[in-house]
Scaffold this motif. Structure first.
Motif, PDB file in Angstrom:
ATOM      1  N   HIS A 497       0.824  -1.203   0.000  1.00 51.77           N
ATOM      2  CA  HIS A 497       0.000   0.000   0.000  1.00 51.77           C
ATOM      3  C   HIS A 497       0.864   1.261   0.000  1.00 51.77           C
ATOM      4  O   HIS A 497       0.394   2.344  -0.381  1.00 51.77           O
ATOM      5  N   LYS A 498       2.137   1.137   0.394  1.00 49.58           N
ATOM      6  CA  LYS A 498       3.037   2.295   0.359  1.00 49.58           C
ATOM      7  C   LYS A 498       3.326   2.738  -1.088  1.00 49.58           C
ATOM      8  O   LYS A 498       3.763   3.873  -1.312  1.00 49.58           O
ATOM      9  N   SER A 499       3.090   1.845  -2.075  1.00 50.31           N
ATOM     10  CA  SER A 499       3.261   2.239  -3.478  1.00 50.31           C
ATOM     11  C   SER A 499       2.217   3.268  -3.880  1.00 50.31           C
ATOM     12  O   SER A 499       2.500   4.201  -4.632  1.00 50.31           O
ATOM     13  N   ASP A 500       0.983   3.109  -3.382  1.00 59.16           N
ATOM     14  CA  ASP A 500      -0.054   4.111  -3.625  1.00 59.16           C
ATOM     15  C   ASP A 500       0.298   5.432  -2.941  1.00 59.16           C
ATOM     16  O   ASP A 500      -0.003   6.512  -3.456  1.00 59.16           O
ATOM     17  N   VAL A 501       0.930   5.349  -1.765  1.00 57.48           N
ATOM     18  CA  VAL A 501       1.333   6.555  -1.040  1.00 57.48           C
ATOM     19  C   VAL A 501       2.340   7.350  -1.871  1.00 57.48           C
ATOM     20  O   VAL A 501       2.278   8.579  -1.943  1.00 57.48           O
ATOM     21  N   TYR A 502       3.283   6.647  -2.522  1.00 50.46           N
ATOM     22  CA  TYR A 502       4.256   7.331  -3.382  1.00 50.46           C
ATOM     23  C   TYR A 502       3.537   8.053  -4.525  1.00 50.46           C
ATOM     24  O   TYR A 502       3.819   9.219  -4.811  1.00 50.46           O
TER      25      TYR A 502
END
Length: 624
Positions: A497-502
């Protein structure tokens, strides 16, 4: 059976006779065998190297043996490199100071000079290399080569180097040696110090084993030497045997062609039957999936009904690489946007993925799916109509708005950022199954009449259990420039989900950066190739975030701008574990700016590293 064996034997004999006769007629001049030679610090070297007095003996010429030896890798170029060693295993070690000066000077001609030559006789390879393409026009599916303060127009590379080049007018593929740098060797740079492994082609090796010498004559390998001298022998074969053999060969070819045509016909019939069966199977499958996993079941439309709703698809709102969007009106007067997928789409996986992902959601910041169409290659999604269009229209076309068209101020930008963050938080935390979007960008943020943002285009979304920390993915999916580093290069970390944050952080910085770049920066102050988070850091370094008054005109606007800048910079950290969760992002946006600190500059930025400049899209934009 005997006849068949006779035919094969005759065919083999005929092929052998033709080959032998061609060999008998081959009477080429025989050259002496290459001999090794001494070359200063390089010691005794030989084939495939040669010196200036034996230029027709080897493939790579070495000169200046009494001083600093130099080597010519391609006889088509008058280009010499300083060579420091040549091993018995044919490994060439090059360390050229003049080449390093050209690299430091950002001279684009080094790309052609560094290109490793290829021939039918031998090839050069290195452990660390970069595959590039040189096109006269920009390819559709390529990413431009980005070197900080080093731009070479017309040169492109690919995330996946096995991808086919799509150059509109011409293409030229070549490989250049590079040196890995950065954490976990995450980036590469051009180098003047590299080793090349020489590999002799198999026909040439066989020639050498027979004591001969191989050369290239008009694209054909010729083996010459004392043990390969040709002889002439007249064949003693009667014309009747030749005629019979030729007739048998033609008969075999005709029978083989008829057999192939029959097989193709059978495969075509099977394909038609399976295609019809698959269509019915997919239709039942999508009904079952939607009924099992969706919160609400959208209405199913026939293709003829969609034509009526859209007035035969007359009013096109936008078009992407895989779909087109049309405006329509339901019988009850409700305006809708119909997203029609191209018929060339290979399968319905992305389509079903988008349907299931959206029907599992119900949130004010997620676009509402009203219905869909799925019949015999026709796939379409019916969404609520967003009158303000997509966010990119307001941040990428600043100054081009029509008269009386609204312009986003800082308060509206902050409200949109908050809405997108809450929508992402709902996808990551608010559903029974966590939904990862993987394509957050301005094109996929739609705005209603009140500029309330809604996340759209779930074609690349993946679902996982809420407790799962990461997901698996084959290939890089998303839009270049908004994809997290770990999505393109697995050595940065696991996809989560940190990929969406980026992607969200890049979206925020796009919104903030476009407030200044088009009309407030001086001409030449920033080049179009510069990666825009870099100039934000540069500006903050010059004046400090409190001194950058251009971020807002009032104290309230400046506070909102500073908050969005810091949140965006926190979100685009290179390593996933250094980024906040989307829940933390919402808390940061709702909290005080005094509690926030500017994070360290991400390791991907800064010269002289080479990386792929994120400027092209691998996902179609949606303007619903």
């Amino acid at each position: 059976m005997n006849n068949i064996n006779f035919c094969f034997a005759l065919f083999f004999a005929l092929s052998h006779i033709v080959g032998v006769s061609l060999a008998w007629n081959d009477s080429r001049y025989v050259h002496p065998i290459c001999t090794p030679f001494e070359c200063g610090n390089l010691g005794l070297i030989g084939f495939p190297m040669n010196n200036m007095s034996l230029t027709d003996c080897g493939f790579y010429t070495v000169k200046n043996c009494s001083g600093q030896p130099k080597i010519q890798l391609s006889r088509e170029k008058e280009l010499w490199f300083d060579v420091v060693a040549i091993s018995q295993a044919n490994v060439i070690h090059i360390d050229d100071q003049e080449l390093q000066k050209r690299i430091t000077a950002r001279d684009c001609t080094i790309l052609d000079d560094l290109a490793l030559p290829m021939s039918s006789l031998s090839s050069l390879s290195t452990d660390n290399n970069l595959t590039m393409y040189h096109c006269t026009d920009k390819p559709i599916d390529a990413l431009p080569l980005f070197i900080s303060s080093f731009s070479c127009p017309g040169y492109y590379t690919y995330i996946n180097t096995s991808a086919s080049p799509n150059c509109p007018t011409s293409k030229s593929k070549f490989v250049v040696p590079v040196r890995p740098i950065g954490p976990n060797n995450s980036a590469v740079e051009f180098t003047s110090n590299f080793q090349l492994q020489v590999t002799i082609s198999l026909p040439c090796q066989q020639c050498l084993q027979r004591g001969g010498r191989c050369s290239d004559t008009q694209g054909y390998i010729v083996c010459e030497g004392k043990n390969t001298k040709s002889r002439k022998v007249e064949p003693n074969i009667s014309p009747k045997i030749w005629a019979f053999a030729l007739g048998m060969l033609i008969s075999i070819i005709v029978i083989f062609v008829i057999f192939i045509i029959f097989i193709i016909f059978i495969i075509f019939i099977i394909f038609i039957i399976c295609n019809k069966t698959k269509g019915m199977s997919n239709k039942n499958k999508i009904n079952e999936i939607i009924g099992r996993y969706s919160i609400h079941t959208p209405k199913r439309y026939t293709y003829s009904k969609l034509k009526k709703i859209t007035d035969s698809f007359k009013n096109k709102l936008g078009q992407g690489g895989f779909s087109s969007v049309y405006k329509g009106k339901l019988p009850n007067g409700c305006e809708v946007a119909v997203k029609l997928l191209n018929e060339c789409t290979e399968n319905g996986e992305d389509f079903m993925n988008e349907v299931v992902s959206i029907t599992r959601t119900s949130h004010v910041n997620i676009v509402n799916l009203l219905g869909f169409c799925y019949e015999q290659g026709k796939r379409a999604l019916v969404y609520e109509y967003m009158p303000k269009g997509s966010l990119d229209k307001y941040i990428f076309h600043r100054g081009q708005q029509k008269e009386n068209e609204e312009v986003l101020d800082w308060k509206m930008l902050h409200s949109i950022v908050m809405g997108v963050a809450r929508g992402l938080e709902y996808l990551h935390q608010g559903c029974n199954t966590r939904i990862l979007h993987f394509d957050i960008k301005p094109h996929n943020i739609l705005l209603d009449d009140d500029f309330c943002p809604k996340i759209s285009d779930f074609g690349l979304a993946k679902q996982c259990k809420a407790r799962e920390s990461h997901v698996s993915m084959t290939g890089a999916k998303g839009t270049a420039g908004f994809m997290a580093p770990e999505v393109m290069y697995r050595n940065f970390g696991k996809i989560s989900h940190k990929s969406d944050v980026y992607s969200f952080g890049m979206l925020v910085l796009e919104m903030v950066g476009e407030r200044k770049r088009p009309h407030e920066l001086g001409v030449g102050e920033i080049s179009k190739e510069e990666y825009f988070p870099d100039w934000i850091y540069k500006d903050l370094g010059r004046s400090g975030i409190d001194g950058a008054h251009w971020w807002g005109r009032t104290e309230e606007e400046q506070e909102m701008a500073r908050k969005m800048i810091i949140v965006g910079l926190c979100c685009i950290q290179t390593l996933p574990e250094d980024r906040p969760s989307i829940t933390d992002v919402v808390a940061m946006l709702e909290g005080s700016v005094d509690d926030l600190q500017i994070p360290a500059k991400p390791t991907l930025f800064g010269p002289p590293a080479i990386f792929l400049h994120p400027s092209s899209s691998s996902s179609s934009p949606s303007s619903l």
